[in-house]
Design a protein around this motif. Structure first.
Motif, short mmCIF file in Angstrom:
data_model
loop_
_atom_site.label_atom_id
_atom_site.label_comp_id
_atom_site.label_asym_id
_atom_site.label_seq_id
_atom_site.Cartn_x
_atom_site.Cartn_y
_atom_site.Cartn_z
N ILE B 20 0.80 -1.25 0.15
CA ILE B 20 -0.08 -0.09 0.12
C ILE B 20 1.27 1.39 0.28
O ILE B 20 1.50 2.12 0.84
CB ILE B 20 -1.30 -0.44 1.47
N GLY B 21 0.51 2.73 -1.35
CA GLY B 21 1.61 3.14 -1.13
C GLY B 21 2.74 3.37 -1.54
O GLY B 21 2.93 4.36 -2.13
N LEU B 25 -1.74 0.04 -8.67
CA LEU B 25 -2.32 -1.11 -8.79
C LEU B 25 -2.64 -2.07 -10.36
O LEU B 25 -2.72 -3.19 -10.00
CB LEU B 25 -3.77 -0.27 -9.65
N ILE B 206 -13.32 -1.40 -15.15
CA ILE B 206 -13.66 -0.17 -14.59
C ILE B 206 -13.57 0.36 -15.47
O ILE B 206 -14.02 1.97 -15.40
CB ILE B 206 -11.26 0.44 -15.03
N GLY C 26 -4.11 2.21 -12.87
CA GLY C 26 -4.52 2.77 -12.05
C GLY C 26 -5.08 4.10 -11.93
O GLY C 26 -5.70 5.13 -11.65
N ALA C 29 -7.54 4.41 -14.23
CA ALA C 29 -8.82 4.66 -13.48
C ALA C 29 -9.53 5.58 -13.31
O ALA C 29 -10.28 6.37 -13.13
CB ALA C 29 -8.91 3.21 -12.48
N ILE C 44 -0.41 8.21 -5.81
CA ILE C 44 -0.26 7.64 -4.93
C ILE C 44 -0.84 7.04 -3.99
O ILE C 44 -1.44 5.27 -3.68
CB ILE C 44 0.70 8.01 -3.67
N ASN C 47 -4.26 4.74 -6.03
CA ASN C 47 -3.84 3.46 -6.04
C ASN C 47 -3.54 2.85 -4.29
O ASN C 47 -3.56 1.81 -4.29
CB ASN C 47 -2.34 3.50 -6.38
N ALA C 48 -3.21 3.36 -3.91
CA ALA C 48 -3.01 2.32 -2.33
C ALA C 48 -4.71 2.39 -2.09
O ALA C 48 -4.94 1.50 -1.51
CB ALA C 48 -2.69 3.81 -1.45
N ALA C 50 -7.23 1.74 -4.08
CA ALA C 50 -7.33 0.43 -5.32
C ALA C 50 -6.90 -0.59 -4.95
O ALA C 50 -7.33 -1.91 -4.27
CB ALA C 50 -7.10 1.10 -6.69
N VAL C 51 -5.31 -0.88 -4.01
CA VAL C 51 -4.91 -1.99 -3.83
C VAL C 51 -5.27 -2.34 -2.62
O VAL C 51 -5.59 -3.81 -2.65
CB VAL C 51 -3.28 -1.56 -3.85
N THR C 52 -5.51 -1.92 -2.21
CA THR C 52 -6.78 -2.50 -0.30
C THR C 52 -7.81 -2.91 -1.09
O THR C 52 -7.66 -3.82 -0.08
CB THR C 52 -6.67 -1.24 0.95
N VAL C 54 -8.47 -4.45 -3.45
CA VAL C 54 -8.57 -5.46 -4.35
C VAL C 54 -8.88 -6.99 -3.92
O VAL C 54 -10.27 -7.41 -4.30
CB VAL C 54 -7.00 -5.87 -5.18
N GLU C 55 -8.78 -7.46 -2.29
CA GLU C 55 -9.29 -8.42 -1.43
C GLU C 55 -8.87 -9.87 -2.21
O GLU C 55 -8.98 -10.54 -3.34
CB GLU C 55 -9.81 -8.30 -1.01
N VAL C 201 -15.88 -2.33 -6.39
CA VAL C 201 -15.61 -3.41 -7.92
C VAL C 201 -14.71 -2.99 -8.68
O VAL C 201 -14.56 -5.07 -8.85
CB VAL C 201 -17.13 -2.70 -8.02
N MET C 202 -14.34 -2.43 -9.41
CA MET C 202 -13.35 -2.75 -9.94
C MET C 202 -12.06 -3.37 -9.66
O MET C 202 -11.94 -3.33 -10.36
CB MET C 202 -12.97 -1.31 -11.09
#
Lengths: 240, 240, 240, 240
Positions: B20-21, B25, B206, C26, C29, C44, C47-48, C50-52, C54-55, C201-202
């Motif tokens: 994260i950070g 993506l 997206i 990212g 998007a 930054i 994207n942080a 979005a990454v979180t 994702v799951e 969702v994305m």
């Protein structure tokens, strides 16, 4: 709901082979949902509701299903699924919402029910129709069938009283529409409001399959796409 | 792919908090699919592919998503899902099919590959485009990026040779299109053809969310519906 | 959002070819949603988030996607769609709901906000976690990234105050969880709460594709099915 | 397929009000698909097929639907859609494939048909069953109903001949299963193989709604999730 062994399939306690050839699809749906076969009166009324819910017009659901079929003709299940996904708060919810209003407020009177919706500035579910004016012809027929079969009790009465009260206080015609009638009759038959959206979903699946069969014979999706694309492209080019 | 405890989330062997950070993506998607973070060259090339796959035009998928949103605005996940369902053989499959052709035939020559498609009367995947003529501008750019980053090897070469051969034997221009380029470059990067449809699906999600955001601000679904409905109704009444 | 001609594809006013190879997925998007490319700080932070989102764990969504893939391995888009459909009120809504609470109540104080949820007997969104105790490690990291990039303003402050107030009045630890942090940071970045479910969702679509790639290599769906079926069948036979 | 005016809804040339209360859901589905109401014989046979296709066991579709409902209980349409999406090549296709085989090869003999499948190393559709041995009880009953109603002609005969031939050359019992019987009988009734997957989809929608009604009363999804999660997490932690 069911189980099977090497030589038998059992559904809700019935041998499936006793049902095949003896029970119609609608009655089988009733069995799956209520855990028992319908009486003749229940059968007529339940099938009447289900038939009305099939919906046959070119709804947003039908357009979504046809557009999806255009892209994935090999996976009809996907196109039906896409069509069902549009049955949300605006197009699938009303029967559920009408049934819920009736079931949760059966001991209250129409004027307090209508007053609460007005306070919350929400439309009363199950009333009015943009095309069918002054009266939704399906409502008349559904209430006739329900009454002839013993399903015209307190819920139908309350739905009608709500319609009269809402028309009176809003000073415009708000007759019970088909989803309002279905919500009331399903309540008479003992269906929880929680399953009413499901009744609409199962019926609509039939209509969507028929739409897709038609789409494969007389396609309209490519034409819709072409027109929308052209306009959007012109609009986009002008803006940029 | 991951696990978590009270004080930690681990993804593909990395502490999520270290990602994260620090990781974009696109790079995170690469990590999820390949099990390791991309090199800088892989990152540029993978993101280039993904960006191209997002797709932004008013495709049948976008129309299906917007129609679904009209009916169920409370459930955006349903509208995105409806849009994705149209990514089947016609609109989602081509990148997969091009990658499959290349990966299964990497040891054969272009002329035998093209000959087999002609025998089976199937179009060669990844070639030609109804709008982008004579050349798909995205292909030129994608191959440029791939080449600058070391991903212009045997698969790209074979894709180009197939395009030349197909153009020669069919006597019309069949340049490599964007999905053909993506199929070839994804193969260079070690992605199995089996996951190429998935790359398109994740990127398209997206684009669909962006379409739905636009639909909520500047709706077009109701207008499309009204026009289609009117025509269908006129047509139906005439016929009956 | 875009348009194309024979030799050009334009997205949100940019020539797509200028984006391919230069812009990450990212950031693309972000462009699609905000209509402009992000600043480095926005990049930054976005994207942080979005990454979180994702799951990666074996969520109900992932199980639904894998079961669907078992039945329709030829249509990966259907399995991803099935997985997304579970992102409703319980699993997709929280980030949306937290952002909505913050955006609609930004001028009120934490105690009146918490009081209203308690009155309505609804849980405050964005607080607490069944596994991550006492603190969700992702929250700490997300707030750190947001703060380092200038996105730690009134919304983050309000979210934290709500957590403190809710913990105080309920007399148990209710720290801000990852979705609460995301709702607050997305609000700082100017995203409407209406699009927050879409962000989830994305991002989740990426995680689902990764799950399905794993399912095709190391299947678990058939095993889950076998176990559930066996138990259900035993249970059914006993009852009938 | 239909149109409506202020005082009328017309479906396939019939006033909807003449159908409500007089026509069952199954017969209405026949009308939508064939453009006319069924004869009594067609009605019995079509409803027999549809009832058999409803499927009631805990299939992967049912599990996917229940997992989706766990995450999005407010959107039953999404859970039904998720369940339908698993009706692909493995679970929805067989009836379609059996019907296609029969319709495309009706003028050939069983031995050449079986030989071609063996050459291509593909299983003959509509034969064998993992649980129902030596005979699928539904087949016996379906053929009985079809025969009693005049739908036991060339297609049923060919399906049976294919079963005998396939059993002979593979030296193991390959009786006609329920989907094989349905494919044959639907062919007798004039349904194109293209719509057979659709018949399964519409019937299955009913079964899925019943599953979801049961899930809301006696949930099993959370329990399935907990078990799968626990195992996956242990497995993941060990590996990392």
């Amino acid at each position: 709901m069911g189980w099977s062994s090497a030589d038998k399939v059992v559904v809700r306690g019935h041998d499936l082979n006793d049902l095949i050839g003896n029970v119609s699809l609608g009655d089988f749906a009733f069995l799956e949902l209520q855990g028992r076969l319908p009486t003749p009166q229940e059968s007529i009324t339940f099938n009447a509701i289900a038939v009305t819910l099939v919906e046959h017009g070119v709804t947003p659901s039908a357009i979504a299903a046809r557009m999806t079929y255009l892209g994935a003709p090999e996976a009809m299940q996907g196109a039906v699924a896409a069509g069902l996904l549009g049955m949300g708060d605006r197009f699938g919810g009303p029967a559920e919402e009408a049934a819920r209003m009736l079931q949760e407020s059966i001991d209250r009177d129409a004027s307090s029910i209508v007053a609460r919706y007005r306070e919350q500035k929400r439309p009363v579910p199950g009333l009015g129709h943009p095309i069918h004016k002054p009266v939704d012809p399906r409502t008349t027929r559904l209430f006739e069938v329900a009454s002839a079969n013993g399903f015209s009790g307190r819920y139908v009465e309350l739905m009608r009283a709500i319609s009269e009260e809402a028309s009176r206080v809003s000073k415009r015609d708000l007759p019970v529409n088909a989803t309002g009638a279905i919500g009331a009759i399903a309540s008479e038959m003992g269906f929880s409001w929680r399953v009413c959206r499901g009744l609409a979903v199962m019926a609509r699946a039939i209509g969507l399959v028929a739409h897709l069969q038609e789409e494969s014979a007389e396609p309209m999706a490519a034409e819709i796409w072409a027109r929308v694309e052209e306009e959007a492209s012109e609009h986009g080019q002008k803006r940029d």
